[in-house]
Scaffold this motif. Sequence first.
Motif, PDB file in Angstrom:
ATOM      1  N   SER A  32      -5.262 -13.142  11.326  1.00 20.18           N
ATOM      2  CA  SER A  32      -3.861 -13.009  10.922  1.00 20.18           C
ATOM      3  C   SER A  32      -3.741 -11.787  10.041  1.00 20.18           C
ATOM      4  O   SER A  32      -4.470 -11.628   9.081  1.00 20.18           O
ATOM      5  N   LYS A  33      -2.838 -10.935  10.413  1.00 20.91           N
ATOM      6  CA  LYS A  33      -2.648  -9.692   9.678  1.00 20.91           C
ATOM      7  C   LYS A  33      -1.568  -9.915   8.625  1.00 20.91           C
ATOM      8  O   LYS A  33      -0.442 -10.263   8.939  1.00 20.91           O
ATOM      9  N   ALA A  34      -1.952  -9.713   7.393  1.00 22.49           N
ATOM     10  CA  ALA A  34      -0.996  -9.854   6.291  1.00 22.49           C
ATOM     11  C   ALA A  34       0.007  -8.715   6.373  1.00 22.49           C
ATOM     12  O   ALA A  34      -0.339  -7.602   6.763  1.00 22.49           O
ATOM     13  N   PRO A  35       1.250  -8.973   6.028  1.00 31.02           N
ATOM     14  CA  PRO A  35       2.245  -7.900   6.062  1.00 31.02           C
ATOM     15  C   PRO A  35       1.851  -6.775   5.121  1.00 31.02           C
ATOM     16  O   PRO A  35       1.360  -7.009   4.024  1.00 31.02           O
ATOM     17  N   ASP A  36       2.049  -5.579   5.582  1.00 33.04           N
ATOM     18  CA  ASP A  36       1.756  -4.388   4.797  1.00 33.04           C
ATOM     19  C   ASP A  36       2.762  -4.303   3.647  1.00 33.04           C
ATOM     20  O   ASP A  36       3.976  -4.303   3.887  1.00 33.04           O
ATOM     21  N   PRO A  37       2.294  -4.237   2.392  1.00 36.51           N
ATOM     22  CA  PRO A  37       3.227  -4.195   1.254  1.00 36.51           C
ATOM     23  C   PRO A  37       4.194  -3.008   1.328  1.00 36.51           C
ATOM     24  O   PRO A  37       5.359  -3.129   0.960  1.00 36.51           O
ATOM     25  N   GLU A  38       3.722  -1.877   1.814  1.00 41.46           N
ATOM     26  CA  GLU A  38       4.611  -0.716   1.919  1.00 41.46           C
ATOM     27  C   GLU A  38       5.687  -0.945   2.965  1.00 41.46           C
ATOM     28  O   GLU A  38       6.844  -0.564   2.781  1.00 41.46           O
ATOM     29  N   HIS A  39       5.322  -1.591   4.059  1.00 42.46           N
ATOM     30  CA  HIS A  39       6.294  -1.916   5.105  1.00 42.46           C
ATOM     31  C   HIS A  39       7.375  -2.855   4.546  1.00 42.46           C
ATOM     32  O   HIS A  39       8.570  -2.659   4.787  1.00 42.46           O
ATOM     33  N   LEU A  40       6.954  -3.858   3.809  1.00 40.62           N
ATOM     34  CA  LEU A  40       7.916  -4.791   3.191  1.00 40.62           C
ATOM     35  C   LEU A  40       8.810  -4.062   2.195  1.00 40.62           C
ATOM     36  O   LEU A  40      10.012  -4.315   2.121  1.00 40.62           O
ATOM     37  N   LEU A  41       8.229  -3.163   1.420  1.00 39.63           N
ATOM     38  CA  LEU A  41       9.010  -2.379   0.462  1.00 39.63           C
ATOM     39  C   LEU A  41      10.046  -1.526   1.183  1.00 39.63           C
ATOM     40  O   LEU A  41      11.204  -1.460   0.773  1.00 39.63           O
ATOM     41  N   LEU A  42       9.642  -0.882   2.263  1.00 41.32           N
ATOM     42  CA  LEU A  42      10.586  -0.071   3.038  1.00 41.32           C
ATOM     43  C   LEU A  42      11.745  -0.913   3.548  1.00 41.32           C
ATOM     44  O   LEU A  42      12.908  -0.503   3.464  1.00 41.32           O
ATOM     45  N   ARG A  43      11.441  -2.089   4.062  1.00 36.95           N
ATOM     46  CA  ARG A  43      12.502  -2.980   4.548  1.00 36.95           C
ATOM     47  C   ARG A  43      13.464  -3.346   3.418  1.00 36.95           C
ATOM     48  O   ARG A  43      14.677  -3.398   3.614  1.00 36.95           O
ATOM     49  N   GLU A  44      12.905  -3.630   2.236  1.00 34.71           N
ATOM     50  CA  GLU A  44      13.728  -3.966   1.066  1.00 34.71           C
ATOM     51  C   GLU A  44      14.608  -2.779   0.662  1.00 34.71           C
ATOM     52  O   GLU A  44      15.806  -2.940   0.414  1.00 34.71           O
ATOM     53  N   LEU A  45      14.027  -1.591   0.618  1.00 34.70           N
ATOM     54  CA  LEU A  45      14.789  -0.392   0.253  1.00 34.70           C
ATOM     55  C   LEU A  45      15.903  -0.119   1.267  1.00 34.70           C
ATOM     56  O   LEU A  45      17.021   0.231   0.890  1.00 34.70           O
ATOM     57  N   ILE A  46      15.584  -0.273   2.540  1.00 32.04           N
ATOM     58  CA  ILE A  46      16.578  -0.038   3.592  1.00 32.04           C
ATOM     59  C   ILE A  46      17.726  -1.035   3.474  1.00 32.04           C
ATOM     60  O   ILE A  46      18.902  -0.657   3.549  1.00 32.04           O
ATOM     61  N   ALA A  47      17.417  -2.293   3.249  1.00 39.19           N
ATOM     62  CA  ALA A  47      18.472  -3.314   3.105  1.00 39.19           C
ATOM     63  C   ALA A  47      19.347  -3.001   1.891  1.00 39.19           C
ATOM     64  O   ALA A  47      20.582  -3.118   1.967  1.00 39.19           O
ATOM     65  N   GLY A 132       4.423   1.389  -7.581  1.00 37.85           N
ATOM     66  CA  GLY A 132       3.072   0.857  -7.478  1.00 37.85           C
ATOM     67  C   GLY A 132       2.746   0.277  -6.116  1.00 37.85           C
ATOM     68  O   GLY A 132       1.580   0.121  -5.761  1.00 37.85           O
ATOM     69  N   LYS A 133       3.749  -0.035  -5.316  1.00 41.65           N
ATOM     70  CA  LYS A 133       3.545  -0.623  -3.990  1.00 41.65           C
ATOM     71  C   LYS A 133       3.558   0.444  -2.894  1.00 41.65           C
ATOM     72  O   LYS A 133       3.466   0.116  -1.718  1.00 41.65           O
ATOM     73  N   ALA A 134       3.702   1.695  -3.274  1.00 40.95           N
ATOM     74  CA  ALA A 134       3.945   2.741  -2.285  1.00 40.95           C
ATOM     75  C   ALA A 134       2.841   3.792  -2.270  1.00 40.95           C
ATOM     76  O   ALA A 134       2.185   4.033  -3.271  1.00 40.95           O
ATOM     77  N   SER A 135       2.695   4.416  -1.112  1.00 42.17           N
ATOM     78  CA  SER A 135       1.778   5.541  -0.963  1.00 42.17           C
ATOM     79  C   SER A 135       2.364   6.730  -1.737  1.00 42.17           C
ATOM     80  O   SER A 135       3.554   6.731  -2.066  1.00 42.17           O
ATOM     81  N   PRO A 137       3.349   9.758  -0.754  1.00 41.90           N
ATOM     82  CA  PRO A 137       4.565  10.356  -0.182  1.00 41.90           C
ATOM     83  C   PRO A 137       5.800   9.464  -0.343  1.00 41.90           C
ATOM     84  O   PRO A 137       6.887   9.943  -0.640  1.00 41.90           O
ATOM     85  N   LEU A 138       5.632   8.158  -0.140  1.00 38.21           N
ATOM     86  CA  LEU A 138       6.771   7.257  -0.304  1.00 38.21           C
ATOM     87  C   LEU A 138       7.163   7.161  -1.772  1.00 38.21           C
ATOM     88  O   LEU A 138       8.349   7.094  -2.097  1.00 38.21           O
ATOM     89  N   SER A 139       6.188   7.197  -2.669  1.00 41.11           N
ATOM     90  CA  SER A 139       6.484   7.182  -4.107  1.00 41.11           C
ATOM     91  C   SER A 139       7.359   8.363  -4.491  1.00 41.11           C
ATOM     92  O   SER A 139       8.285   8.234  -5.288  1.00 41.11           O
ATOM     93  N   GLN A 140       7.050   9.516  -3.913  1.00 40.84           N
ATOM     94  CA  GLN A 140       7.857  10.713  -4.180  1.00 40.84           C
ATOM     95  C   GLN A 140       9.299  10.497  -3.745  1.00 40.84           C
ATOM     96  O   GLN A 140      10.236  10.834  -4.467  1.00 40.84           O
ATOM     97  N   LEU A 141       9.481   9.936  -2.557  1.00 39.62           N
ATOM     98  CA  LEU A 141      10.823   9.673  -2.050  1.00 39.62           C
ATOM     99  C   LEU A 141      11.550   8.660  -2.925  1.00 39.62           C
ATOM    100  O   LEU A 141      12.716   8.853  -3.283  1.00 39.62           O
ATOM    101  N   ILE A 142      10.862   7.595  -3.305  1.00 35.79           N
ATOM    102  CA  ILE A 142      11.482   6.559  -4.144  1.00 35.79           C
ATOM    103  C   ILE A 142      11.890   7.145  -5.490  1.00 35.79           C
ATOM    104  O   ILE A 142      12.981   6.856  -6.000  1.00 35.79           O
ATOM    105  N   ALA A 143      11.033   7.968  -6.084  1.00 35.20           N
ATOM    106  CA  ALA A 143      11.359   8.595  -7.372  1.00 35.20           C
ATOM    107  C   ALA A 143      12.581   9.503  -7.231  1.00 35.20           C
ATOM    108  O   ALA A 143      13.466   9.509  -8.099  1.00 35.20           O
ATOM    109  N   SER A 144      12.637  10.222  -6.140  1.00 38.14           N
ATOM    110  CA  SER A 144      13.776  11.109  -5.899  1.00 38.14           C
ATOM    111  C   SER A 144      15.063  10.307  -5.715  1.00 38.14           C
ATOM    112  O   SER A 144      16.116  10.658  -6.264  1.00 38.14           O
ATOM    113  N   ILE A 145      14.983   9.215  -4.973  1.00 39.87           N
ATOM    114  CA  ILE A 145      16.145   8.348  -4.774  1.00 39.87           C
ATOM    115  C   ILE A 145      16.588   7.759  -6.109  1.00 39.87           C
ATOM    116  O   ILE A 145      17.780   7.725  -6.423  1.00 39.87           O
TER     117      ILE A 145
END
Length: 160
Positions: A32-47, A132-135, A137-145
């Motif tokens: 069973s593959k656990a959900p990727d934390p970054e993927h979940l974070l992206l979904r949360e940010l998009i919502a 802390g949950k992001a790679s 490159p994604l951290s850079q985007l989140i900080a910019s947002i």
Amino acid sequence: MRPLSRRAVLAGGAAMAALSGCTAGEPGPVVSKAPDPEHLLLRELIADKERTIGLYSALVAGGGEKLAPFLARHEEHLAALRERLPRESAPSPSSPAPSAAPSPTPSPPKVTLNRLRDLERKAAALRPRQLGKASPPLSQLIASIGACEALHALALPRSL
């Protein structure tokens, strides 16, 4: 060093097959593959961005043309976030939404500039905790947002 006996080689091979789940006639182990934390974070940010865009759109449609640049920046954020979502997990725009039994929903609170300002302030305050949950490159985007949201909280007009 003495060569291995045939029995030792066969026992070792059987042990490896059992460990790898490759036994004859039996299915391999279920992983069973656990959900990727970054993927979940992206979904949360998009919502969150979709909700924010909905609120801005309501005010712009109601005559708040001054808010169009703010709305456009949130739409750019949403596009950048969606680009980072893996293709196989991105919802297809043509897929129909699941039908649910109609339930009475309370009318949403009135969209006001103060509500938008508060939303922007809270969103900007949340971004550092998400880093802390992001790679990187994604951290850079989140900080910019987050920086943009903080600026929105200050730059929103006092009236339309």
